[in-house]
Design a protein around this motif. Structure first.
Motif, PDB file in Angstrom:
ATOM      1  N   LEU A  69       0.831  -1.212   0.000  1.00  0.00           N
ATOM      2  CA  LEU A  69       0.000   0.000   0.000  1.00  0.00           C
ATOM      3  C   LEU A  69       0.864   1.261   0.000  1.00  0.00           C
ATOM      4  O   LEU A  69       0.592   2.220  -0.719  1.00  0.00           O
ATOM      5  N   GLY A  70       1.923   1.261   0.814  1.00  0.00           N
ATOM      6  CA  GLY A  70       2.786   2.447   0.925  1.00  0.00           C
ATOM      7  C   GLY A  70       3.456   2.761  -0.402  1.00  0.00           C
ATOM      8  O   GLY A  70       3.499   3.924  -0.828  1.00  0.00           O
ATOM      9  N   ALA A  71       3.965   1.727  -1.061  1.00  0.00           N
ATOM     10  CA  ALA A  71       4.657   1.919  -2.338  1.00  0.00           C
ATOM     11  C   ALA A  71       3.687   2.450  -3.390  1.00  0.00           C
ATOM     12  O   ALA A  71       4.014   3.377  -4.143  1.00  0.00           O
ATOM     13  N   VAL A  72       2.476   1.895  -3.432  1.00  0.00           N
ATOM     14  CA  VAL A  72       1.501   2.341  -4.438  1.00  0.00           C
ATOM     15  C   VAL A  72       0.990   3.744  -4.090  1.00  0.00           C
ATOM     16  O   VAL A  72       0.806   4.586  -4.973  1.00  0.00           O
ATOM     17  N   ALA A  73       0.807   4.023  -2.802  1.00  0.00           N
ATOM     18  CA  ALA A  73       0.364   5.365  -2.384  1.00  0.00           C
ATOM     19  C   ALA A  73       1.348   6.411  -2.872  1.00  0.00           C
ATOM     20  O   ALA A  73       0.954   7.462  -3.409  1.00  0.00           O
ATOM     21  N   ALA A  74       2.648   6.125  -2.734  1.00  0.00           N
ATOM     22  CA  ALA A  74       3.671   7.086  -3.163  1.00  0.00           C
ATOM     23  C   ALA A  74       3.636   7.265  -4.681  1.00  0.00           C
ATOM     24  O   ALA A  74       3.803   8.377  -5.188  1.00  0.00           O
ATOM     25  N   THR A  75       3.381   6.187  -5.395  1.00  0.00           N
ATOM     26  CA  THR A  75       3.376   6.242  -6.861  1.00  0.00           C
ATOM     27  C   THR A  75       2.185   7.021  -7.418  1.00  0.00           C
ATOM     28  O   THR A  75       2.313   7.737  -8.406  1.00  0.00           O
ATOM     29  N   ILE A  76       1.017   6.870  -6.794  1.00  0.00           N
ATOM     30  CA  ILE A  76      -0.197   7.496  -7.359  1.00  0.00           C
ATOM     31  C   ILE A  76      -0.483   8.879  -6.776  1.00  0.00           C
ATOM     32  O   ILE A  76      -1.439   9.536  -7.201  1.00  0.00           O
ATOM     33  N   ARG A  77       0.342   9.319  -5.832  1.00  0.00           N
ATOM     34  CA  ARG A  77       0.109  10.630  -5.207  1.00  0.00           C
ATOM     35  C   ARG A  77       0.010  11.713  -6.277  1.00  0.00           C
ATOM     36  O   ARG A  77       0.801  11.759  -7.212  1.00  0.00           O
ATOM     37  N   GLY A  78      -1.009  12.591  -6.130  1.00  0.00           N
ATOM     38  CA  GLY A  78      -1.160  13.693  -7.084  1.00  0.00           C
ATOM     39  C   GLY A  78      -1.883  13.307  -8.366  1.00  0.00           C
ATOM     40  O   GLY A  78      -2.091  14.148  -9.235  1.00  0.00           O
ATOM     41  N   THR A  79      -2.283  12.020  -8.485  1.00  0.00           N
ATOM     42  CA  THR A  79      -3.050  11.588  -9.656  1.00  0.00           C
ATOM     43  C   THR A  79      -4.495  11.340  -9.220  1.00  0.00           C
ATOM     44  O   THR A  79      -4.813  11.422  -8.034  1.00  0.00           O
ATOM     45  N   THR A  80      -5.368  10.988 -10.176  1.00  0.00           N
ATOM     46  CA  THR A  80      -6.764  10.720  -9.820  1.00  0.00           C
ATOM     47  C   THR A  80      -6.965   9.268  -9.388  1.00  0.00           C
ATOM     48  O   THR A  80      -8.048   8.889  -8.965  1.00  0.00           O
ATOM     49  N   VAL A  81      -5.928   8.444  -9.510  1.00  0.00           N
ATOM     50  CA  VAL A  81      -6.055   7.028  -9.146  1.00  0.00           C
ATOM     51  C   VAL A  81      -6.121   6.904  -7.626  1.00  0.00           C
ATOM     52  O   VAL A  81      -5.388   7.584  -6.900  1.00  0.00           O
ATOM     53  N   LYS A  82      -7.016   6.048  -7.164  1.00  0.00           N
ATOM     54  CA  LYS A  82      -7.236   5.909  -5.719  1.00  0.00           C
ATOM     55  C   LYS A  82      -6.709   4.577  -5.204  1.00  0.00           C
ATOM     56  O   LYS A  82      -6.460   3.647  -5.985  1.00  0.00           O
ATOM     57  N   LEU A  83      -6.563   4.512  -3.874  1.00  0.00           N
ATOM     58  CA  LEU A  83      -5.946   3.349  -3.238  1.00  0.00           C
ATOM     59  C   LEU A  83      -6.979   2.587  -2.405  1.00  0.00           C
ATOM     60  O   LEU A  83      -7.729   3.184  -1.630  1.00  0.00           O
ATOM     61  N   GLY A  84      -6.975   1.269  -2.541  1.00  0.00           N
ATOM     62  CA  GLY A  84      -7.870   0.445  -1.738  1.00  0.00           C
ATOM     63  C   GLY A  84      -7.124  -0.747  -1.163  1.00  0.00           C
ATOM     64  O   GLY A  84      -6.107  -1.180  -1.705  1.00  0.00           O
ATOM     65  N   ALA A  85      -7.645  -1.273  -0.059  1.00  0.00           N
ATOM     66  CA  ALA A  85      -7.094  -2.494   0.530  1.00  0.00           C
ATOM     67  C   ALA A  85      -8.016  -3.659   0.171  1.00  0.00           C
ATOM     68  O   ALA A  85      -9.114  -3.456  -0.337  1.00  0.00           O
ATOM     69  N   GLN A  86      -7.555  -4.865   0.443  1.00  0.00           N
ATOM     70  CA  GLN A  86      -8.320  -6.071   0.071  1.00  0.00           C
ATOM     71  C   GLN A  86      -9.115  -6.647   1.236  1.00  0.00           C
ATOM     72  O   GLN A  86      -9.855  -7.618   1.061  1.00  0.00           O
ATOM     73  N   ASN A  87      -8.943  -6.064   2.423  1.00  0.00           N
ATOM     74  CA  ASN A  87      -9.590  -6.614   3.615  1.00  0.00           C
ATOM     75  C   ASN A  87      -9.314  -5.643   4.757  1.00  0.00           C
ATOM     76  O   ASN A  87      -8.467  -4.762   4.639  1.00  0.00           O
ATOM     77  N   LEU A  88     -10.039  -5.794   5.863  1.00  0.00           N
ATOM     78  CA  LEU A  88      -9.724  -5.071   7.104  1.00  0.00           C
ATOM     79  C   LEU A  88     -10.343  -5.838   8.256  1.00  0.00           C
ATOM     80  O   LEU A  88     -11.153  -6.757   8.046  1.00  0.00           O
ATOM     81  N   HIS A  89      -9.942  -5.456   9.477  1.00  0.00           N
ATOM     82  CA  HIS A  89     -10.611  -6.008  10.659  1.00  0.00           C
ATOM     83  C   HIS A  89     -11.591  -4.974  11.178  1.00  0.00           C
ATOM     84  O   HIS A  89     -11.400  -3.783  10.975  1.00  0.00           O
ATOM     85  N   TRP A  90     -12.654  -5.445  11.843  1.00  0.00           N
ATOM     86  CA  TRP A  90     -13.701  -4.504  12.255  1.00  0.00           C
ATOM     87  C   TRP A  90     -13.381  -3.777  13.559  1.00  0.00           C
ATOM     88  O   TRP A  90     -13.974  -2.750  13.828  1.00  0.00           O
TER      89      TRP A  90
END
Ligand code: PGA
Length: 253
Positions: free
Chosen positions: A47-68
Motif C-alpha cells: 500500500l505504501g509503495a503504491v500510495a507514493a506512486t499514485i500521489r497527485g493523480t486521480t487514481v485511488k488506493l484500496g485495501a483487500q480486507n480489514l478487521h472490524w
C-alpha cells in the motif's frame, strides 16, 4: 445524478512492494483522463509503495480486507484507521476467496462494512453465488441473504457502499457471466438495495461486475443498464489490459 463507473484492480496476493510501484506507474499512464473512478488494491504491504506512486493523480488506493475492531490484540489483523493512514479511500470486503478460504460470514462482512464506513472508507462489498448454488436454483436466495445481511443497519451509510457482483464460477476461470446473466443479478441487487434503503438511494449505488473481465468483454458488460464498472483480478496485473477495461466504462444517466 448519473452513476460514475468505478473500476477497481484487485491484485490479490500478487506483486511485492518492489514490483507494485512500476505496475502502478504504468496504470497511471494508461488511465489518465478516463471517465471512470479507478482504484488499485494491492496487498497490505504494498500500500505504501503504491500510495507514493499514485500521489497527485486521480487514481485511488484500496485495501483487500480489514478487521472490524479499531485496535487491540488481534494478531495479524489491520484496522480501518491503519488503512486511511496509508492513504486508502476504499476497501474490498467479503471477497469470495475470503468467504471460501477464511470462512468469512455475512455477519463478518456487516461488521467490516460498518467499520469501514465509520472510518470514512468506501466499502466494496462482494457478493456472488457458486456454480452449485446457481445450478440448484439458489442464486436468488444466496444473493438476497448476502445483500440483506451484509448491508444491514448501515443507515445513511448505505449510499456510500459499492457492491461487487462476482459469480464465484466466473472468478479466475476465464468463464464470464454473459452480459444478460450479469444484468439479471445486478437488477436483483438493485431491487434488494431498494428494499433496504429505498429506491432513490438504490439508484445512486454503484454495482460492479467481477469475474474474468477482460478488455475483450468489458464494453459489452459495462453497457448493461445496472452494471457500473468492474472489479478486476487477473487482467488488473497487466497495465495495458486494465487500461483498456477502464476506457470501456461509461457513466450511467
Ligand atoms: P478475475 O478476478 O478477474 O481474475 O476473475 C476477479 C476478482 O476475484 O475480483
Amino acid at each position: 445524478m448519473g452513476r460514475k463507473p468505478i473500476i477497481a484492480g484487485n491484485w490479490k496476493m500478487n506483486k511485492t512492494a518492489t514490483a507494485a510501484s512500476p505496475l502502478a506507474t504504468a496504470v497511471v499512464k494508461e488511465v489518465a483522463g478516463a471517465e471512470a473512478e479507478v482504484v488499485l488494491c494491492p496487498t497490505f504491504i504494498a500500500l505504501g509503495a503504491v500510495a507514493a506512486t499514485i500521489r497527485g493523480t486521480t487514481v485511488k488506493l484500496g485495501a483487500q480486507n480489514l478487521h472490524w475492531e479499531k485496535e487491540g490484540a488481534f494478531t495479524g489483523e489491520i484496522s480501518a484507521a491503519m488503512l486511511t493512514d496509508m492513504g486508502c479511500t476504499h476497501v474490498i470486503i467479503g471477497h469470495s476467496e475470503r468467504r471460501a478460504y477464511f470462512h468469512e460470514t455475512d455477519a463478518d462482512v456487516n461488521r467490516k462494512t460498518q467499520a469501514a464506513l465509520a472510518a470514512g472508507l468506501t466499502p466494496i462489498v462482494c457478493v456472488g453465488e457458486t456454480l452449485e448454488e446457481r445450478e440448484s436454483n439458489r442464486m436468488e436466495s444466496v444473493i438476497r441473504r448476502q445483500v440483506l445481511e451484509g448491508l444491514a443497519g448501515l443507515g445513511s451509510g448505505l449510499g456510500s457502499v459499492v457492491v461487487a457482483y462476482e459469480p464465484v464460477w466466473a472468478i479466475g476461470t476465464g468463464r464470464t457471466a454473459s452480459p444478460a446473466q450479469a444484468q439479471e443479478v445486478h437488477a436483483l441487487i438493485r431491487r434488494l438495495l431498494a428494499e433496504i434503503g429505498g429506491p432513490a438511494v438504490a439508484q445512486t449505488i454503484r454495482i460492479q461486475y467481477g469475474g474474468s473481465v477482460k478488455a475483450a468483454n468489458a464494453a459489452e458488460l459495462f453497457a448493461q443498464p445496472d452494471i457500473d464498472g468492474g472489479l478486476i483480478g487477473g487482467a488488473a496485473l497487466d497495465a495495458a489490459s486494465f487500461g483498456a477495461i477502464v476506457k470501456a466504462a461509461r457513466s450511467k444517466a
